[in-house]
Scaffold this active site. Structure first.
Site, PDB file in Angstrom:
ATOM      1  N   ARG A  32       0.816  -1.209   0.000  1.00 25.23           N
ATOM      2  CA  ARG A  32       0.000   0.000   0.000  1.00 25.23           C
ATOM      3  C   ARG A  32       0.855   1.266   0.000  1.00 25.23           C
ATOM      4  O   ARG A  32       0.494   2.270  -0.628  1.00 25.23           O
ATOM      5  CB  ARG A  32      -0.947   0.012   1.200  1.00 25.23           C
ATOM      6  CG  ARG A  32      -1.879   1.223   1.127  1.00 25.23           C
ATOM      7  CD  ARG A  32      -2.738   1.358   2.339  1.00 25.23           C
ATOM      8  NE  ARG A  32      -3.645   0.234   2.448  1.00 25.23           N
ATOM      9  CZ  ARG A  32      -4.441   0.029   3.487  1.00 25.23           C
ATOM     10  NH1 ARG A  32      -4.420   0.863   4.493  1.00 25.23           N
ATOM     11  NH2 ARG A  32      -5.233  -1.007   3.516  1.00 25.23           N
ATOM     12  N   ARG A  83      -9.793   2.074  -3.411  1.00 27.57           N
ATOM     13  CA  ARG A  83      -8.563   1.685  -2.711  1.00 27.57           C
ATOM     14  C   ARG A  83      -8.330   2.623  -1.537  1.00 27.57           C
ATOM     15  O   ARG A  83      -8.558   3.827  -1.657  1.00 27.57           O
ATOM     16  CB  ARG A  83      -7.360   1.775  -3.645  1.00 27.57           C
ATOM     17  CG  ARG A  83      -7.360   0.736  -4.734  1.00 27.57           C
ATOM     18  CD  ARG A  83      -6.782  -0.554  -4.224  1.00 27.57           C
ATOM     19  NE  ARG A  83      -6.912  -1.620  -5.204  1.00 27.57           N
ATOM     20  CZ  ARG A  83      -6.661  -2.893  -4.947  1.00 27.57           C
ATOM     21  NH1 ARG A  83      -6.276  -3.252  -3.743  1.00 27.57           N
ATOM     22  NH2 ARG A  83      -6.807  -3.815  -5.865  1.00 27.57           N
ATOM     23  N   LEU A 130      -5.909   4.723   0.619  1.00 32.94           N
ATOM     24  CA  LEU A 130      -4.566   5.305   0.509  1.00 32.94           C
ATOM     25  C   LEU A 130      -3.885   5.280   1.874  1.00 32.94           C
ATOM     26  O   LEU A 130      -4.535   5.420   2.914  1.00 32.94           O
ATOM     27  CB  LEU A 130      -4.652   6.736  -0.008  1.00 32.94           C
ATOM     28  CG  LEU A 130      -5.186   6.876  -1.439  1.00 32.94           C
ATOM     29  CD1 LEU A 130      -5.384   8.348  -1.787  1.00 32.94           C
ATOM     30  CD2 LEU A 130      -4.234   6.211  -2.445  1.00 32.94           C
ATOM     31  N   HIS A 184     -19.250   9.575   0.685  1.00 36.13           N
ATOM     32  CA  HIS A 184     -19.558   8.229   1.180  1.00 36.13           C
ATOM     33  C   HIS A 184     -21.076   8.054   1.313  1.00 36.13           C
ATOM     34  O   HIS A 184     -21.751   8.945   1.850  1.00 36.13           O
ATOM     35  CB  HIS A 184     -18.888   8.007   2.544  1.00 36.13           C
ATOM     36  CG  HIS A 184     -19.114   6.628   3.069  1.00 36.13           C
ATOM     37  ND1 HIS A 184     -18.402   5.538   2.605  1.00 36.13           N
ATOM     38  CD2 HIS A 184     -19.997   6.146   3.978  1.00 36.13           C
ATOM     39  CE1 HIS A 184     -18.823   4.446   3.229  1.00 36.13           C
ATOM     40  NE2 HIS A 184     -19.792   4.782   4.064  1.00 36.13           N
ATOM     41  N   ASP A 194      -8.767  11.533   6.425  1.00 38.08           N
ATOM     42  CA  ASP A 194      -7.631  11.448   7.346  1.00 38.08           C
ATOM     43  C   ASP A 194      -7.038  10.048   7.280  1.00 38.08           C
ATOM     44  O   ASP A 194      -7.315   9.295   6.334  1.00 38.08           O
ATOM     45  CB  ASP A 194      -8.021  11.886   8.772  1.00 38.08           C
ATOM     46  CG  ASP A 194      -8.961  10.913   9.456  1.00 38.08           C
ATOM     47  OD1 ASP A 194      -9.245   9.840   8.885  1.00 38.08           O
ATOM     48  OD2 ASP A 194      -9.398  11.208  10.583  1.00 38.08           O
TER      49      ASP A 194
HETATM   50  C1  GRF Z   1     -20.731   6.705  -4.644  1.00 39.63           C
HETATM   51  O1  GRF Z   1     -21.959   6.251  -4.193  1.00 39.63           O
HETATM   52  C2  GRF Z   1     -19.861   7.140  -3.503  1.00 39.63           C
HETATM   53  O2  GRF Z   1     -20.572   7.538  -2.387  1.00 39.63           O
HETATM   54  C3  GRF Z   1     -19.092   5.884  -3.178  1.00 39.63           C
HETATM   55  O3  GRF Z   1     -18.878   5.257  -4.418  1.00 39.63           O
HETATM   56  C4  GRF Z   1     -19.927   5.608  -5.307  1.00 39.63           C
HETATM   57  C5  GRF Z   1     -19.295   6.048  -6.593  1.00 39.63           C
HETATM   58  O4  GRF Z   1     -20.255   6.254  -7.573  1.00 39.63           O
HETATM   59  N1  GRF Z   1     -17.873   6.207  -2.465  1.00 39.63           N
HETATM   60  P1  GRF Z   1     -19.859   6.892  -8.985  1.00 39.63           P
HETATM   61  O5  GRF Z   1     -18.697   6.063  -9.530  1.00 39.63           O
HETATM   62  O6  GRF Z   1     -19.502   8.316  -8.760  1.00 39.63           O
HETATM   63  O7  GRF Z   1     -21.095   6.723  -9.824  1.00 39.63           O
END
Ligand code: GRF
Length: 208
Positions: free
Chosen positions: A70, A96, A98, A114, A146
């Site tokens: 990593r 991934r 980081l 998220h 973070d």
């Molecule tokens: C989104 O729902 C985001 O919250 C999560 O991964 C998804 C990515 O969707 N981390 P996209 O590739 O932008 O359509």
């Protein structure tokens, strides 16, 4: 200030592993204060790369399998990011994790979107895990990155009700509609310099 950063718009690099619908929203957004200048993906087949190409935005691929661990992968991703000389980095479905060196190289410059109300349901299956748990309300979080997974200071959150009969796809679709509204708004606040981080607290928190 170096030449590449001398225009007033903030330079944004987006990291994405998959479909890239959030990337598309950022590419399409018309803002004076920022623009997407580069895309980095860990997956050569990511549709996000097609979206970047269609928008005339350069991209690079950094595959985990090309590196031993990593830390080496993180260094390569950071080098790739650096080549675009960004002010801010958006993780938009980058699958991934980081290493901590990325935070040292780009302190308070990396944000993530998220699909849950953090700190509930961190990790790769935020939508599935919320459904399985049986919550009545979940949502979207945009936060600074973070050293810990899906953990950094929260910039913006919005709740979404779980409806009877929801499955992962139907719920994720409603969450993504929120993401697509929240994310460009947060990037604008970043670019305008109106967010201030103090410990876990982000002042100037966005409302949409
Ligand atoms: C989104 O729902 C985001 O919250 C999560 O991964 C998804 C990515 O969707 N981390 P996209 O590739 O932008 O359509």
């Amino acid at each position: 200030m170096d030449q590449t950063k001398s225009d007033s718009a903030s330079r944004i690099v987006v990291l994405a592993s998959g479909s890239g619908s959030n990337l598309q929203i950022l590419l399409d957004h018309k803002a004076d204060s920022w623009r997407v200048v580069g895309v980095v993906s860990d997956r050569p087949s990511a549709h996000a790369l097609d979206r970047a190409a269609a928008a005339g935005v350069p991209s690079e691929v950094v595959q985990y399998s090309s590196f031993g661990d990593r830390a080496a992968f993180t260094a390569a991703v950071c080098d790739s990011i650096d080549r675009f000389d960004p002010h801010f980095i958006v993780l938009a479905g980058f699958m991934r994790v980081l290493g901590p060196d990325a935070i040292l190289r780009f302190p308070n410059q990396i944000i993530n979107v998220h699909p849950s109300l953090l700190p509930s349901f961190p990790g790769a299956h935020g939508v599935r895990d919320a459904l399985k748990y049986g919550v009545a309300v979940t949502g979207v979080t945009v936060h600074f990155v973070d050293e810990q997974l899906d953990h950094g200071p929260i910039i913006a959150q919005e709740a979404v009700a779980v409806l009877p009969g929801d499955d992962e796809d139907s719920l994720h679709a409603r969450l993504q509609a929120i993401e697509h509204r929240l994310l460009p708004h947060v990037v604008t606040q970043l670019a305008r310099g109106t967010l201030e981080v103090s410990g876990r607290i982000v002042k100037g928190t966005v409302s949409t």
